[in-house]
Design a protein around this motif. Sequence first.
Motif, short mmCIF file in Angstrom:
data_model
loop_
_atom_site.label_atom_id
_atom_site.label_comp_id
_atom_site.label_asym_id
_atom_site.label_seq_id
_atom_site.Cartn_x
_atom_site.Cartn_y
_atom_site.Cartn_z
N ILE A 11 0.85 -1.19 0.00
CA ILE A 11 0.00 0.00 0.00
C ILE A 11 0.88 1.23 0.00
CG2 ILE A 11 -1.90 -1.17 1.19
CD1 ILE A 11 -1.10 0.37 3.75
N LEU A 12 0.28 2.34 -0.36
CA LEU A 12 0.97 3.62 -0.34
C LEU A 12 0.20 4.52 0.62
CD1 LEU A 12 3.31 5.24 -1.69
CD2 LEU A 12 1.57 6.18 -3.20
N VAL A 13 0.90 5.02 1.64
CA VAL A 13 0.27 5.96 2.57
C VAL A 13 0.98 7.29 2.46
CG1 VAL A 13 -0.49 4.14 4.17
CG2 VAL A 13 1.72 5.26 4.53
N VAL A 14 0.28 8.35 2.76
CA VAL A 14 0.85 9.69 2.72
C VAL A 14 0.84 10.24 4.14
CG1 VAL A 14 0.65 12.01 1.79
CG2 VAL A 14 0.09 10.04 0.35
N VAL A 15 2.02 10.56 4.65
CA VAL A 15 2.17 11.13 5.98
C VAL A 15 2.85 12.48 5.82
CG1 VAL A 15 3.23 10.87 8.27
CG2 VAL A 15 2.35 8.86 7.08
N ALA A 16 2.21 13.52 6.32
CA ALA A 16 2.74 14.88 6.24
C ALA A 16 3.07 15.27 4.81
CB ALA A 16 3.95 15.04 7.15
N GLY A 17 2.23 14.82 3.87
CA GLY A 17 2.39 15.19 2.48
C GLY A 17 3.40 14.37 1.70
N ARG A 18 4.00 13.37 2.34
CA ARG A 18 5.00 12.55 1.64
C ARG A 18 4.51 11.11 1.54
NH1 ARG A 18 11.04 13.54 3.44
NH2 ARG A 18 11.24 12.11 1.70
N PRO A 19 4.67 10.51 0.38
CA PRO A 19 4.20 9.12 0.20
C PRO A 19 5.22 8.12 0.77
CG PRO A 19 5.10 9.95 -1.84
CD PRO A 19 5.16 11.10 -0.86
N TYR A 20 4.68 7.06 1.36
CA TYR A 20 5.50 5.98 1.89
C TYR A 20 4.89 4.64 1.48
CZ TYR A 20 7.59 9.57 4.80
OH TYR A 20 8.23 10.70 5.22
N PRO A 21 5.64 3.82 0.75
CA PRO A 21 5.14 2.49 0.42
C PRO A 21 5.32 1.57 1.63
CG PRO A 21 7.29 2.82 -0.57
CD PRO A 21 6.92 4.11 0.13
N ARG A 33 -4.40 2.26 7.71
CA ARG A 33 -4.90 3.47 7.05
C ARG A 33 -5.60 4.40 8.04
NH1 ARG A 33 -4.14 3.45 1.70
NH2 ARG A 33 -3.90 1.46 0.61
N ALA A 34 -6.33 3.85 8.99
CA ALA A 34 -6.99 4.67 10.01
C ALA A 34 -5.95 5.36 10.88
CB ALA A 34 -7.93 3.81 10.86
N LEU A 35 -4.88 4.65 11.21
CA LEU A 35 -3.83 5.24 12.02
C LEU A 35 -3.10 6.35 11.26
CD1 LEU A 35 -2.42 5.18 14.72
CD2 LEU A 35 -0.95 3.38 13.86
N VAL A 36 -2.86 6.16 9.97
CA VAL A 36 -2.23 7.19 9.15
C VAL A 36 -3.12 8.43 9.13
CG1 VAL A 36 -1.59 7.81 6.79
CG2 VAL A 36 -0.83 5.64 7.77
N LYS A 37 -4.42 8.23 9.01
CA LYS A 37 -5.36 9.36 9.02
C LYS A 37 -5.26 10.12 10.35
CE LYS A 37 -10.23 10.44 8.32
NZ LYS A 37 -10.97 10.76 9.49
N GLU A 38 -5.21 9.38 11.44
CA GLU A 38 -5.09 9.99 12.77
C GLU A 38 -3.76 10.75 12.91
OE1 GLU A 38 -4.60 8.23 17.21
OE2 GLU A 38 -6.17 7.31 15.99
N VAL A 60 8.04 16.01 14.07
CA VAL A 60 8.72 15.52 15.28
C VAL A 60 7.82 15.67 16.50
CG1 VAL A 60 10.65 15.96 16.86
CG2 VAL A 60 11.05 15.84 14.40
N MET A 61 7.08 16.77 16.60
CA MET A 61 6.16 16.94 17.71
C MET A 61 5.08 15.85 17.68
SD MET A 61 5.75 21.04 18.28
CE MET A 61 5.63 21.57 16.58
N THR A 62 4.61 15.52 16.48
CA THR A 62 3.63 14.44 16.32
C THR A 62 4.24 13.12 16.77
OG1 THR A 62 2.63 15.60 14.45
CG2 THR A 62 2.12 13.26 14.68
N ALA A 91 -0.61 -1.95 14.72
CA ALA A 91 -0.77 -1.12 13.53
C ALA A 91 0.28 -0.02 13.52
CB ALA A 91 -2.17 -0.54 13.47
N LEU A 92 0.50 0.62 14.67
CA LEU A 92 1.52 1.66 14.76
C LEU A 92 2.91 1.09 14.49
CD1 LEU A 92 2.28 4.57 15.42
CD2 LEU A 92 2.30 3.96 17.84
N ASP A 93 3.18 -0.09 15.03
CA ASP A 93 4.46 -0.74 14.80
C ASP A 93 4.66 -1.03 13.32
OD1 ASP A 93 6.01 -3.84 15.27
OD2 ASP A 93 6.90 -1.93 15.87
N ALA A 94 3.60 -1.45 12.63
CA ALA A 94 3.70 -1.74 11.19
C ALA A 94 4.05 -0.47 10.41
CB ALA A 94 2.37 -2.31 10.68
N ILE A 95 3.48 0.65 10.79
CA ILE A 95 3.80 1.91 10.10
C ILE A 95 5.25 2.29 10.33
CG2 ILE A 95 3.36 4.39 10.12
CD1 ILE A 95 0.43 3.75 10.59
N VAL A 96 5.68 2.22 11.59
CA VAL A 96 7.06 2.60 11.91
C VAL A 96 8.04 1.68 11.19
CG1 VAL A 96 8.75 2.77 13.77
CG2 VAL A 96 6.46 3.65 14.12
N GLU A 97 7.78 0.38 11.22
CA GLU A 97 8.66 -0.57 10.53
C GLU A 97 8.71 -0.29 9.04
OE1 GLU A 97 10.75 -2.99 11.61
OE2 GLU A 97 10.35 -2.24 13.62
#
Length: 100
Positions: A11-21, A33-38, A60-62, A91-97
Amino acid sequence: MASSSSDKNSILVVVAGRPYPLRVEAQEEGDVRALVKEINERFNDFQVKFSDRDTQDCLVMTLLTYADELRSARNLADTSLDGELAHRLKALDAIVEGML
């Protein structure tokens, strides 16, 4: 038992305007996806509150906010890893990894 790569979705998620596969477990895609939205909502809140700061500062504050919440949650979580809290932590761990 380790899951095979066929159980993962690209999947491709966008965090702070930047895409991350990312590659995530098929059953966790909605949660990720819900966590990325949050995360993006919290990031946007920081950008509004601290309009004099640049994107990296707000990101960084986030991150620090989530890291503090994660630390607190780990201190409160039971060792069985059942329930909503464990699900959100995974889910958070999956995003960070995926970003590493």
